[in-house]
Design an enzyme around this catalytic site. Structure first.
Site, mmCIF file in Angstrom:
data_model
loop_
_atom_site.group_PDB
_atom_site.id
_atom_site.type_symbol
_atom_site.label_atom_id
_atom_site.label_comp_id
_atom_site.label_asym_id
_atom_site.label_seq_id
_atom_site.Cartn_x
_atom_site.Cartn_y
_atom_site.Cartn_z
ATOM 1 N N CYS A 185 0.829 -1.318 -0.063
ATOM 2 C CA CYS A 185 -0.118 -0.038 0.092
ATOM 3 C C CYS A 185 0.866 1.186 0.021
ATOM 4 O O CYS A 185 0.515 2.308 -0.736
ATOM 5 C CB CYS A 185 -0.960 0.101 1.095
ATOM 6 S SG CYS A 185 -1.144 -1.451 2.084
ATOM 7 N N ARG A 216 7.550 -10.357 6.401
ATOM 8 C CA ARG A 216 7.022 -10.324 7.776
ATOM 9 C C ARG A 216 7.819 -10.941 8.630
ATOM 10 O O ARG A 216 8.182 -12.293 8.331
ATOM 11 C CB ARG A 216 5.661 -10.403 7.819
ATOM 12 C CG ARG A 216 4.792 -9.489 7.061
ATOM 13 C CD ARG A 216 3.510 -9.532 7.301
ATOM 14 N NE ARG A 216 2.638 -8.857 6.313
ATOM 15 C CZ ARG A 216 1.312 -8.912 5.929
ATOM 16 N NH1 ARG A 216 0.576 -9.499 6.588
ATOM 17 N NH2 ARG A 216 1.043 -8.178 4.986
ATOM 18 N N GLN A 242 1.602 -11.293 -2.271
ATOM 19 C CA GLN A 242 -0.048 -10.987 -2.185
ATOM 20 C C GLN A 242 -0.783 -10.344 -3.526
ATOM 21 O O GLN A 242 -0.177 -9.881 -4.226
ATOM 22 C CB GLN A 242 -0.440 -10.186 -1.245
ATOM 23 C CG GLN A 242 -0.582 -10.854 0.081
ATOM 24 C CD GLN A 242 -1.062 -9.802 1.071
ATOM 25 O OE1 GLN A 242 -0.852 -8.585 0.994
ATOM 26 N NE2 GLN A 242 -1.900 -10.332 1.807
ATOM 27 N N ASP A 275 -2.310 -8.284 -3.951
ATOM 28 C CA ASP A 275 -2.587 -7.116 -3.305
ATOM 29 C C ASP A 275 -2.900 -6.017 -4.443
ATOM 30 O O ASP A 275 -2.014 -5.384 -5.172
ATOM 31 C CB ASP A 275 -1.381 -7.002 -2.536
ATOM 32 C CG ASP A 275 -1.450 -5.584 -1.535
ATOM 33 O OD1 ASP A 275 -2.615 -5.492 -1.253
ATOM 34 O OD2 ASP A 275 -0.450 -5.296 -0.831
ATOM 35 N N HIS A 285 -4.635 -1.988 -5.139
ATOM 36 C CA HIS A 285 -5.267 -0.608 -4.618
ATOM 37 C C HIS A 285 -6.096 0.113 -5.817
ATOM 38 O O HIS A 285 -5.393 0.463 -6.853
ATOM 39 C CB HIS A 285 -4.039 0.146 -3.917
ATOM 40 C CG HIS A 285 -3.531 -0.693 -2.848
ATOM 41 N ND1 HIS A 285 -2.175 -1.474 -3.022
ATOM 42 C CD2 HIS A 285 -3.923 -0.812 -1.796
ATOM 43 C CE1 HIS A 285 -2.207 -2.001 -1.658
ATOM 44 N NE2 HIS A 285 -3.124 -1.790 -0.870
ATOM 45 N N LYS A 324 -12.643 -3.699 7.280
ATOM 46 C CA LYS A 324 -12.498 -4.596 6.392
ATOM 47 C C LYS A 324 -13.634 -5.576 6.213
ATOM 48 O O LYS A 324 -14.280 -5.912 7.157
ATOM 49 C CB LYS A 324 -11.095 -5.514 6.637
ATOM 50 C CG LYS A 324 -10.025 -4.843 7.123
ATOM 51 C CD LYS A 324 -8.849 -5.689 7.366
ATOM 52 C CE LYS A 324 -8.898 -6.601 8.292
ATOM 53 N NZ LYS A 324 -7.957 -7.710 8.464
ATOM 54 N N HIS A 383 -8.510 -1.162 -0.377
ATOM 55 C CA HIS A 383 -7.496 -2.247 -0.572
ATOM 56 C C HIS A 383 -8.145 -3.479 -1.066
ATOM 57 O O HIS A 383 -9.212 -3.643 -0.408
ATOM 58 C CB HIS A 383 -6.601 -2.513 0.694
ATOM 59 C CG HIS A 383 -6.210 -1.045 1.246
ATOM 60 N ND1 HIS A 383 -4.962 -1.137 1.503
ATOM 61 C CD2 HIS A 383 -6.543 0.023 1.755
ATOM 62 C CE1 HIS A 383 -4.248 0.075 1.939
ATOM 63 N NE2 HIS A 383 -5.569 0.870 2.214
HETATM 64 ZN ZN LIG Z 1 -3.011 -2.274 0.879
#
Ligand SMILES: [Zn+2]
Ligand SMILES: [Zn+2]
Length: 584
Positions: free
Chosen positions: A279, A308, A326, A328, A330, A413, A459
């Site tokens: 992000c 992580r 991911q 992932d 946006h 979320k 997200h």
């Molecule tokens: Zn994000």
């Protein structure tokens, strides 16, 4: 009481029964009870057995004693006592520690007695255990070590686990499911199928993919990527490290630093971190140009590696790793565009879940009202975003439950919880409405009336981490990947040397049609070659003998449905291409 409360009261009661049985067998002048709560699948009790060694082989006799004394557990006596009485009654240092804590908190000290056995307890039991608990609905499971209060500086105690369910059927089903899960352990399957490995030189939690594993991983990502590309997402690429200043601005530095790897440069004192998510970087791609309402929505996708710093004890195959990627994404959009963007994301998620055959429900993850300090941004905006998320789920007729305290530090979320073939639940997809990041990074666009506004940042992930998804699919399919995901889709096996030429022709034909095929023309016996195809869980194999050469056809055998008989080459190709396309 609600159903789940009845079950947890039963599990709690059984922890007492376990302690009583242990006391009868081992005597309380030798062993010391500590704590024994109800858990998800039953109960446990942590016990200091002194010099006595207690192993799984001892469980049967303890269990038998529980069954024997259960009929005498007809009702409870409940008593409130003072600290001195409690300390005199429970002559062990663990209970003394608990008693002192209860007294210090100014709470009442209470004991509960059933069948002549008394324990320190706050209550919450099955009222009449003898008549309400069926002996065939619980059993002792295993023995493990556990430190007193989970602190490794303390003494190691013996933890006895028990399983308990509503009835025998549910207990048996759970045990069966556990056995099946052990057989399907992805670490075992990953090794057998040669998909991934770990190395002590590289480090724990850092998976290395073999060509086959890397292929499956790529196919998974490509599938999601193809759907995203149809929906107007654009791939971006961002580096895996960034200066601390980025994470300070995003808030990760304050709220998430414990989970991030620090990187040290030889040339500067600047703090760098490996990125735990994409992000913050994506905000900087947005900020790289002046944006107008006409440019929105902007949808970015990124499969970059993320890192992580998980606790070593928590690492587990691909289920919990330190490096992963991911799907992932946006979406930067105007407030007016949020509804449509999220509806489209939810539809995409639905499609992917159908492909994998997962049942699912959503969790509406909101703030923890007790801990407002965990969240960034204006509470009024949070209220708005939380209500909005709820409205969207209702409009989409989505089954959801509330997850108070499950929000991220910047947004509520919509989290998808999927159920796999073994009935296990996994959190996969997520959609988040974020006002905080655009504001912190001062992202802007020019609206129709010329005013400058912050975009909303959505997200969104579908399969989440590729590593975890691969683990779930491996276990869910028991290694039997569907055709489209199989590293090797079909194997061509000539019976004898004089069949090699025709086998080669079939092999080439399949290859030309982009089907992942292997030719097994080694000079070894047919049974061994077929066995090898089965062991590798290859979806199809084609045996070429005299009959096939003569007819100019092939005999197709399937891993899942056995011998499918003789078919023409054209039928073979169209069957494969159709099955790959529909991902069945
Ligand atoms: Zn994000
Ligand atoms: Zn109790």
């Amino acid at each position: 009481m609600e159903k789940v409360d009845i079950l947890s009261a039963k599990r709690h009661t059984l922890a007492h029964l376990l302690a009583a049985a242990v006391g009868e067998i081992y005597k309380f002048d030798k062993v010391k009870l500590t704590l024994g709560p109800a858990i998800d699948n039953g109960f446990y009790y942590d016990i200091d057995f002194g010099d006595e060694k207690v192993a799984d082989s001892d469980l049967k006799k303890i269990e038998d004693r529980m069954y024997k004394i259960l009929p005498k557990w007809t009702e409870w006596q409940h008593k409130e006592i003072n600290k001195e009485e409690a300390l005199t009654f429970f002559k062990n240092e663990y209970k003394a520690e608990l008693i002192n804590e209860i007294a210090n908190r100014g709470e009442k000290i209470t004991t509960y007695t059933c069948g002549g056995f008394t324990d320190l307890c706050r209550g919450g039991h099955t009222e009449h255990p003898a008549s309400e608990i069926s002996p065939d609905s619980f059993k002792l499971d295993r023995v493990a070590g556990a430190y007193w209060r989970g602190d490794e500086k303390n003494k190691m105690l013996t933890r006895i686990y028990g399983l308990a369910f509503e009835n025998k059927e549910e207990l048996d089903a759970y045990i069966l499911q556990q056995e099946e899960a052990r057989k399907r352990d992805h670490r075992k399957l990953g090794k057998e199928l040669g998909l991934f490995t770990f190395s002590d030189y590289v480090g724990s939690g850092l998976p290395l993919y073999t060509p086959r594993g890397a292929l499956v991983r790529r196919l998974l990502n490509d599938y999601v990527e193809s759907l995203q590309s149809e929906e107007g997402y654009m791939q971006v690429w961002t580096p895996q490290i960034a200066k601390a200043s980025l994470f300070k601005q995003s808030g990760h530095y304050d709220k998430y630093k414990e989970d991030m790897f620090r990187v040290v440069s030889n040339y500067s004192d600047e703090e760098f971190y490996l990125k735990p998510m994409n992000c913050p970087q994506h905000t900087q791609i947005y900020a790289s140009e002046k944006r107008s309402y006409r440019d929105l929505p902007i949808r970015m996708t990124d499969f970059a590696m993320l890192y992580r710093d998980e606790q070593p004890g928590q690492l587990n195959g691909l289920a919990r790793v330190r490096s992963f990627s991911q799907d992932d994404c946006h979406i930067f959009c105007t407030e007016e565009q949020v509804d449509e963007e999220i509806d489209r994301a939810l539809a995409m998620i639905k499609k992917v879940m159908q492909t994998f055959g997962f049942k699912y429900k959503y969790r509406l993850s909101t703030r923890d009202p007790e801990h407002p300090e965990k969240y960034l941004g204006d509470p009024a905006t949070w209220d708005k975003a939380e209500k909005w998320a709820e409205k969207i789920m209702k409009r989409n007729n989505i089954e959801y439950f509330e997850g108070v305290g499950e929000a991220s530090f910047y947004a509520p979320k919509m989290d998808l919880i999927a159920t796999d073939a073994l009935g296990r639940e996994w959190q996969l997809s997520t959609v988040q409405i974020d006002y905080v990041q655009p504001e912190r990074f001062d992202l802007e666009y020019t609206d129709k009336d010329g005013s400058r506004k912050h975009p909303v940042m959505i997200h969104r992930a579908i399969i989440g981490s590729s590593e975890r998804m691969l683990m779930i699919l491996l276990e869910s399919y028991a290694g039997n990947f569907p055709l489209w995901l199989s590293p090797v889709q079909v194997k061509v096996i000539p019976v004898r040397e004089n069949h090699n030429e025709y086998a080669k022709e079939i092999f080439t034909l399949l290859k030309e049609n982009n089907i992942r095929v292997e030719l097994d023309d080694a000079d070894s016996n047919l049974g061994g070659k077929v066995r090898d195809a089965k062991n590798n869980k290859i979806p199809y194999w084609i045996v070429i003998g005299d009959k096939e050469v003569e007819a100019g056809k092939v005999t197709l055998e399937s891993r899942d449905s056995g011998n499918l008989g003789q078919i023409s080459k054209e039928e073979l190709i169209s069957k494969f291409l159709e099955e790959i396309k529909t991902k069945k």
